[in-house]
Design a protein around this motif. Structure first.
Motif, PDB file in Angstrom:
ATOM      1  N   GLN A  29       0.917  -1.357   0.166  1.00  0.00           N
ATOM      2  CA  GLN A  29       0.163   0.109   0.130  1.00  0.00           C
ATOM      3  C   GLN A  29       0.998   1.221  -0.029  1.00  0.00           C
ATOM      4  OE1 GLN A  29      -3.246  -0.268   2.863  1.00  0.00           O
ATOM      5  NE2 GLN A  29      -3.788  -2.372   2.204  1.00  0.00           N
ATOM      6  N   THR A  30       2.116   1.190  -0.179  1.00  0.00           N
ATOM      7  CA  THR A  30       2.990   2.202  -0.678  1.00  0.00           C
ATOM      8  C   THR A  30       2.510   3.024  -1.594  1.00  0.00           C
ATOM      9  OG1 THR A  30       4.783   1.280   0.571  1.00  0.00           O
ATOM     10  CG2 THR A  30       5.267   3.312  -0.755  1.00  0.00           C
ATOM     11  N   ASP A  31       2.361   4.368  -1.532  1.00  0.00           N
ATOM     12  CA  ASP A  31       1.419   5.023  -2.486  1.00  0.00           C
ATOM     13  C   ASP A  31       2.523   5.305  -3.865  1.00  0.00           C
ATOM     14  OD1 ASP A  31      -0.882   5.765  -3.697  1.00  0.00           O
ATOM     15  OD2 ASP A  31      -1.314   7.452  -2.215  1.00  0.00           O
ATOM     16  N   ILE A  32       2.886   4.703  -4.634  1.00  0.00           N
ATOM     17  CA  ILE A  32       3.624   4.939  -5.672  1.00  0.00           C
ATOM     18  C   ILE A  32       2.918   5.426  -7.009  1.00  0.00           C
ATOM     19  CG2 ILE A  32       5.585   3.858  -7.225  1.00  0.00           C
ATOM     20  CD1 ILE A  32       6.226   3.997  -4.292  1.00  0.00           C
ATOM     21  N   GLU A  33       3.588   6.145  -7.828  1.00  0.00           N
ATOM     22  CA  GLU A  33       2.845   6.723  -8.944  1.00  0.00           C
ATOM     23  C   GLU A  33       3.352   5.822 -10.304  1.00  0.00           C
ATOM     24  OE1 GLU A  33       3.571  10.662  -9.901  1.00  0.00           O
ATOM     25  OE2 GLU A  33       2.444  11.658  -7.893  1.00  0.00           O
ATOM     26  N   LEU A  34       2.540   5.902 -11.398  1.00  0.00           N
ATOM     27  CA  LEU A  34       3.071   5.142 -12.759  1.00  0.00           C
ATOM     28  C   LEU A  34       4.196   5.569 -13.249  1.00  0.00           C
ATOM     29  CD1 LEU A  34      -0.436   5.018 -14.318  1.00  0.00           C
ATOM     30  CD2 LEU A  34       0.563   3.278 -12.899  1.00  0.00           C
ATOM     31  N   ALA A  35       4.887   4.669 -13.780  1.00  0.00           N
ATOM     32  CA  ALA A  35       6.208   5.092 -14.577  1.00  0.00           C
ATOM     33  C   ALA A  35       5.836   5.646 -15.770  1.00  0.00           C
ATOM     34  CB  ALA A  35       7.028   3.789 -14.699  1.00  0.00           C
ATOM     35  N   GLU A  36       6.544   6.089 -16.631  1.00  0.00           N
ATOM     36  CA  GLU A  36       6.089   6.739 -18.253  1.00  0.00           C
ATOM     37  C   GLU A  36       5.578   5.504 -18.865  1.00  0.00           C
ATOM     38  OE1 GLU A  36       4.893   8.768 -20.993  1.00  0.00           O
ATOM     39  OE2 GLU A  36       5.481   9.798 -19.180  1.00  0.00           O
ATOM     40  N   THR A  37       6.121   4.280 -18.966  1.00  0.00           N
ATOM     41  CA  THR A  37       5.564   3.214 -19.473  1.00  0.00           C
ATOM     42  C   THR A  37       4.195   2.911 -19.077  1.00  0.00           C
ATOM     43  OG1 THR A  37       7.704   2.415 -19.928  1.00  0.00           O
ATOM     44  CG2 THR A  37       5.638   0.815 -19.953  1.00  0.00           C
ATOM     45  N   LEU A 201     -16.090 -16.717 -15.061  1.00  0.00           N
ATOM     46  CA  LEU A 201     -15.004 -16.108 -15.811  1.00  0.00           C
ATOM     47  C   LEU A 201     -14.884 -15.994 -17.227  1.00  0.00           C
ATOM     48  CD1 LEU A 201     -11.965 -14.902 -15.108  1.00  0.00           C
ATOM     49  CD2 LEU A 201     -11.403 -17.232 -15.009  1.00  0.00           C
ATOM     50  N   ALA A 202     -14.956 -15.244 -17.885  1.00  0.00           N
ATOM     51  CA  ALA A 202     -15.058 -15.031 -19.389  1.00  0.00           C
ATOM     52  C   ALA A 202     -13.605 -15.033 -19.994  1.00  0.00           C
ATOM     53  CB  ALA A 202     -15.928 -14.318 -20.007  1.00  0.00           C
ATOM     54  N   THR A 203     -12.645 -14.121 -19.558  1.00  0.00           N
ATOM     55  CA  THR A 203     -11.410 -14.027 -19.967  1.00  0.00           C
ATOM     56  C   THR A 203     -10.410 -13.769 -18.945  1.00  0.00           C
ATOM     57  OG1 THR A 203     -11.691 -11.576 -20.474  1.00  0.00           O
ATOM     58  CG2 THR A 203     -12.185 -12.990 -22.221  1.00  0.00           C
ATOM     59  N   TYR A 204      -9.173 -14.019 -19.212  1.00  0.00           N
ATOM     60  CA  TYR A 204      -8.248 -13.751 -18.036  1.00  0.00           C
ATOM     61  C   TYR A 204      -7.050 -13.353 -18.586  1.00  0.00           C
ATOM     62  CZ  TYR A 204      -5.301 -14.360 -13.968  1.00  0.00           C
ATOM     63  OH  TYR A 204      -4.388 -14.173 -12.851  1.00  0.00           O
ATOM     64  N   GLY A 205      -6.652 -12.251 -18.086  1.00  0.00           N
ATOM     65  CA  GLY A 205      -5.091 -11.681 -18.739  1.00  0.00           C
ATOM     66  C   GLY A 205      -5.049 -10.879 -19.842  1.00  0.00           C
ATOM     67  N   THR A 206      -6.306 -10.386 -20.509  1.00  0.00           N
ATOM     68  CA  THR A 206      -6.138  -9.868 -21.832  1.00  0.00           C
ATOM     69  C   THR A 206      -5.461  -8.467 -21.555  1.00  0.00           C
ATOM     70  OG1 THR A 206      -8.525 -10.549 -22.136  1.00  0.00           O
ATOM     71  CG2 THR A 206      -7.681  -8.827 -23.485  1.00  0.00           C
ATOM     72  N   GLY A 207      -4.787  -7.942 -22.550  1.00  0.00           N
ATOM     73  CA  GLY A 207      -4.214  -6.872 -22.599  1.00  0.00           C
ATOM     74  C   GLY A 207      -4.242  -5.978 -23.954  1.00  0.00           C
ATOM     75  N   ALA A 208      -3.457  -4.893 -23.696  1.00  0.00           N
ATOM     76  CA  ALA A 208      -3.459  -3.973 -25.116  1.00  0.00           C
ATOM     77  C   ALA A 208      -1.974  -3.545 -25.229  1.00  0.00           C
ATOM     78  CB  ALA A 208      -4.440  -2.788 -24.896  1.00  0.00           C
ATOM     79  N   PRO A 209      -1.756  -3.963 -26.433  1.00  0.00           N
ATOM     80  CA  PRO A 209      -0.168  -3.201 -26.797  1.00  0.00           C
ATOM     81  C   PRO A 209      -0.165  -1.830 -27.039  1.00  0.00           C
ATOM     82  CG  PRO A 209      -1.372  -3.963 -28.839  1.00  0.00           C
ATOM     83  CD  PRO A 209      -2.333  -4.600 -27.679  1.00  0.00           C
ATOM     84  N   ILE A 210       1.116  -1.374 -26.508  1.00  0.00           N
ATOM     85  CA  ILE A 210       1.281   0.059 -26.515  1.00  0.00           C
ATOM     86  C   ILE A 210       1.679   0.372 -27.990  1.00  0.00           C
ATOM     87  CG2 ILE A 210       2.917   1.716 -25.770  1.00  0.00           C
ATOM     88  CD1 ILE A 210       3.402   0.256 -23.271  1.00  0.00           C
ATOM     89  N   SER A 211       1.094   1.373 -28.370  1.00  0.00           N
ATOM     90  CA  SER A 211       1.177   1.846 -29.911  1.00  0.00           C
ATOM     91  C   SER A 211       1.899   2.772 -29.911  1.00  0.00           C
ATOM     92  CB  SER A 211      -0.344   2.292 -30.522  1.00  0.00           C
ATOM     93  OG  SER A 211      -0.664   3.349 -29.798  1.00  0.00           O
TER      94      SER A 211
END
Length: 211
Positions: A29-37, A201-211
């Motif tokens: 629960q350390t409140d870290i922000e997102l990296a640029e990626t 559970l319909a799908t697991y681990g779906t992702g989106a590529p970085i364009s």
């Protein structure tokens, strides 16, 4: 044929990558922000989710990395975000900020519970997270899709509890990559005759590529 207007849907989305994720550090629960990626991942995931689903509501953990990820989904879908602290990651106490090697050196093994070190047990996480999802599920109407933005460990534990699985099943689930998601669906009747399982559970681990 299933009428899409009958389907109720919940999407469990993990937040984007943070600097600590990249370094293999336990965040808890350390409140870290997102990296640029992480920002790029969140933007890509939001674009795909917005194009694929008619998102009607958006709920997120109140930690920064989840809030920042949810902001992209909000921008893409036009839905405001509500926050629920029950969706936070496990509190790992003294281990937060450590890499695995440091944890092993400090504690001699990977603890099965963080309670002795100022944190939480996994059953505690599963209970609070699944309670939040039950609240969401109870308010989803036919045809609606709710996106829930949270954290990898808490999502897997909460998913198992929500679906009524034995906790041991969690060890068989691959960790979610950053900004991957899980799709849960429900409808009131199977084939119009027999009651269906409330949520599946319909799908697991779906992702989106970085364009």
């Amino acid at each position: 044929m299933v009428d899409p207007a009958e389907i109720r849907r919940i999407i469990l989305l993990r937040h984007g990558v943070t600097p600590w994720n990249a370094e293999g550090r336990y965040q808890g629960q350390t409140d870290i922000e997102l990296a640029e990626t992480g920002h790029q991942q969140a933007k890509a995931a939001a674009r795909v989710l917005g194009a694929t689903f008619d998102v009607t509501r958006l709920v997120a953990s109140d930690l920064k990395r989840a809030r920042q990820t949810a902001a992209y989904v909000s921008e893409e879908t036009g839905r405001e975000v509500s926050y629920d602290p029950r969706l936070r990651e496990v509190r790992a106490g003294e281990a937060e900020g450590m890499v695995r090697a440091e944890i092993l050196e400090r504690f001699g093994e990977m603890p099965t519970s963080w309670e002795p070190y100022g944190g939480e047990s996994w059953p505690t996480v599963a209970t609070r997270f699944s309670a939040a999802i039950h609240d969401v599920a109870g308010s989803v109407e036919p045809g609606e899709t709710v996106v829930v933005v949270a954290h990898g460990g808490a999502i897997r534990q909460g998913l198992a509890a929500f679906l009524g699985w034995d906790p041991a099943v969690v060890t068989t689930l691959a960790p979610l990559t950053n900004c991957a998601w899980i799709e849960l669906v429900a409808r009131d009747f199977a084939h119009g005759i027999l009651p269906a399982a409330p949520w599946r559970l319909a799908t697991y681990g779906t992702g989106a590529p970085i364009s």
